[in-house]
Design an enzyme around this catalytic site. Structure first.
Site, short mmCIF file in Angstrom:
data_model
loop_
_atom_site.label_atom_id
_atom_site.label_comp_id
_atom_site.label_asym_id
_atom_site.label_seq_id
_atom_site.Cartn_x
_atom_site.Cartn_y
_atom_site.Cartn_z
N ASP A 259 0.77 -1.08 0.12
CA ASP A 259 0.20 0.07 0.08
C ASP A 259 0.76 1.40 0.00
O ASP A 259 2.03 1.28 -0.17
CB ASP A 259 -0.81 0.01 1.19
CG ASP A 259 -2.11 0.40 0.99
OD1 ASP A 259 -2.49 1.27 0.25
OD2 ASP A 259 -3.17 -0.13 1.84
N ASP B 74 -10.26 3.36 -3.57
CA ASP B 74 -10.81 2.38 -3.01
C ASP B 74 -12.44 2.18 -3.35
O ASP B 74 -13.27 3.32 -3.50
CB ASP B 74 -10.99 2.42 -1.56
CG ASP B 74 -9.71 2.25 -0.99
OD1 ASP B 74 -8.77 2.21 -1.68
OD2 ASP B 74 -9.51 1.94 0.28
C1 GAL Z 1 -6.06 1.38 1.15
C2 GAL Z 1 -6.39 0.44 -0.03
C3 GAL Z 1 -7.44 -0.67 0.43
C4 GAL Z 1 -6.92 -1.46 1.69
C5 GAL Z 1 -6.77 -0.26 2.79
C6 GAL Z 1 -6.30 -0.85 4.17
O1 GAL Z 1 -5.00 2.31 0.80
O2 GAL Z 1 -6.54 1.14 -0.90
O3 GAL Z 1 -7.48 -1.58 -0.59
O4 GAL Z 1 -5.95 -2.19 1.74
O5 GAL Z 1 -5.96 0.65 2.47
O6 GAL Z 1 -6.11 0.09 5.26
#
Ligand code: GAL
Length: 376
Positions: free
Chosen positions: A127, A184
């Protein structure tokens, strides 16, 4: 790890968020085998954010699994997943903290890669939260890619920088096997439609070796869980799943597969849609019919074995009669050729169409065909 086809599996985030545990993972692995999802090709079981303690071990500097969620550690879970014939995925972040404020791998790339290898991981979602302002994003992905390559295990890097820094232009060069290109997803029609449309110009960069990941599916969530929003209708889920298949996106299930219903199970194991998604040539679709604002486009994709996939989309709120002159895909009217059509939803042949393809497409729905050029 060079994925020849879009990776398929399950990820905890969409439904479970921070509510993950060894029991939940093991039950999910059991369900994926029992319901035929593993046989259908869903091989990765990926644990997303929130699996560790809030602080690294002060002595070893390693990330430590949460002892309440994972009382026997991660290797125990990984062994279980492997014994079920699946691959095991872990999660970390290129920044100093993960998005949910757990330790990130910045400045700990090699130690963490070794830790994930010790767990028996086959996949790492990486991430982008809390990246130090002056740190070079692409270099952070190169670093983790090299760290994984030095770890002694074959671990696929699944980059997740949400499309920052024109990621599609450089991510393949890092060695990553897939890359998130958008923010997301939420479990509603507008969210998946806009995510898909935002990538229309970028799918040409997605190919065997490194696939454009337009996020985990919300198919079958029905508004429940961590990214649950208003939910979608079954028709909308069918549109979402078909788009992901048509555009060779990784297929990461996000619903609670322990409770998956028959409609969803039938959709996500539809062998014709999966055949399109997993096509070995991995060519991008092209827009065969453009409607101006991309609400009713028709996409065509050249597949292996002399087949084509055709998808008529309808993002509008009204029924629509789709019309595709075959001239648009290189089949003129005067050559005595047409297309033999096979409807992937009904599993029925629809005969040969000449000159034009017409089909009725409901609101927020699609029609998808496998086709072959033939005498007509
Ligand atoms: C976001 C990511 C999500 C999930 C989330 C977890 O940045 O895009 O898919 O992994 O973090 O905190």
């Amino acid at each position: 790890m060079f994925p020849k086809k879009p990776p398929m599996g399950f990820n905890t985030w969409n439904t479970f968020g921070e509510n993950i545990s060894a029991d939940m993972i093991k039950q999910t692995a059991d369900a994926m085998v029992e319901k035929g999802l593993v046989d259908a090709g869903y091989e990765y079981l990926v644990i997303d954010d929130c699996w560790s303690k809030r602080r690294r071990d002060p002595e070893t500097d390693r990330i430590v699994p949460d002892p309440v969620k994972f009382p026997n550690g991660m290797k125990d879970v990984s062994d279980y997943v492997h014994a079920k014939g699946m691959k095991f995925g872990m999660y970390s972040c290129a920044g100093v903290r993960t998005c949910a404020d757990y330790p990130g791998s910045f400045d700990h790339e090699y130690l963490d890669a070794k830790t994930f290898a010790d767990y028996g991981a086959d996949f790492l979602k990486y991430d982008y939260c809390y990246k130090p302002e002056n740190a070079d994003g692409p270099l952070l992905y190169r670093k983790m890619s090299m760290a994984l390559r030095s770890s002694g295990r074959d671990i696929m890097l699944s980059a997740c920088n949400w499309g920052c820094d024109d990621v599609h232009k450089w991510i393949r060069s890092t060695g990553a096997g897939m890359y998130r290109s958008t923010g997301d997803i939420c479990d509603n029609f507008v969210s998946f439609r806009d995510i898909f449309l935002s990538q229309l110009d970028n799918f040409v960069y997605s190919a065997p070796g490194c696939f454009n990941d337009i996020d985990m599916l919300t198919v079958g969530m029905y508004s429940q869980g961590n990214v649950g929003s208003t939910g979608c209708t079954d028709t909308e889920y069918r549109l979402q799943f078909s788009l992901w298949c048509m555009f060779a996106a990784p297929l990461m299930l996000g619903c609670d597969v322990r409770k998956i219903n028959d409609v969803t199970l039938k959709l996500v194991t539809n062998k014709h849609l999966l055949r399109i998604n997993q096509d070995e040539e991995g060519r991008p679709p092209f827009i065969a019919k453009h409607d101006g604002n991309n609400q009713k486009n028709i996409y065509v994709r050249v597949l292996s074995d002399n087949q084509l996939a055709i998808m008529c989309t309808n993002f509008t709120d009204r029924d629509h009669r789709a019309w595709l002159p075959l001239e648009n895909i290189g089949v003129p009217v005067n050559v005595g050729k047409g297309l033999r059509l096979f409807n992937v939803f009904t599993g029925e042949d629809e005969g040969v169409c000449k000159e034009s393809l017409f089909t009725q497409v409901g609101a927020h729905d699609c029609a998808v065909y496998l086709a072959e050029i033939c005498d007509a």
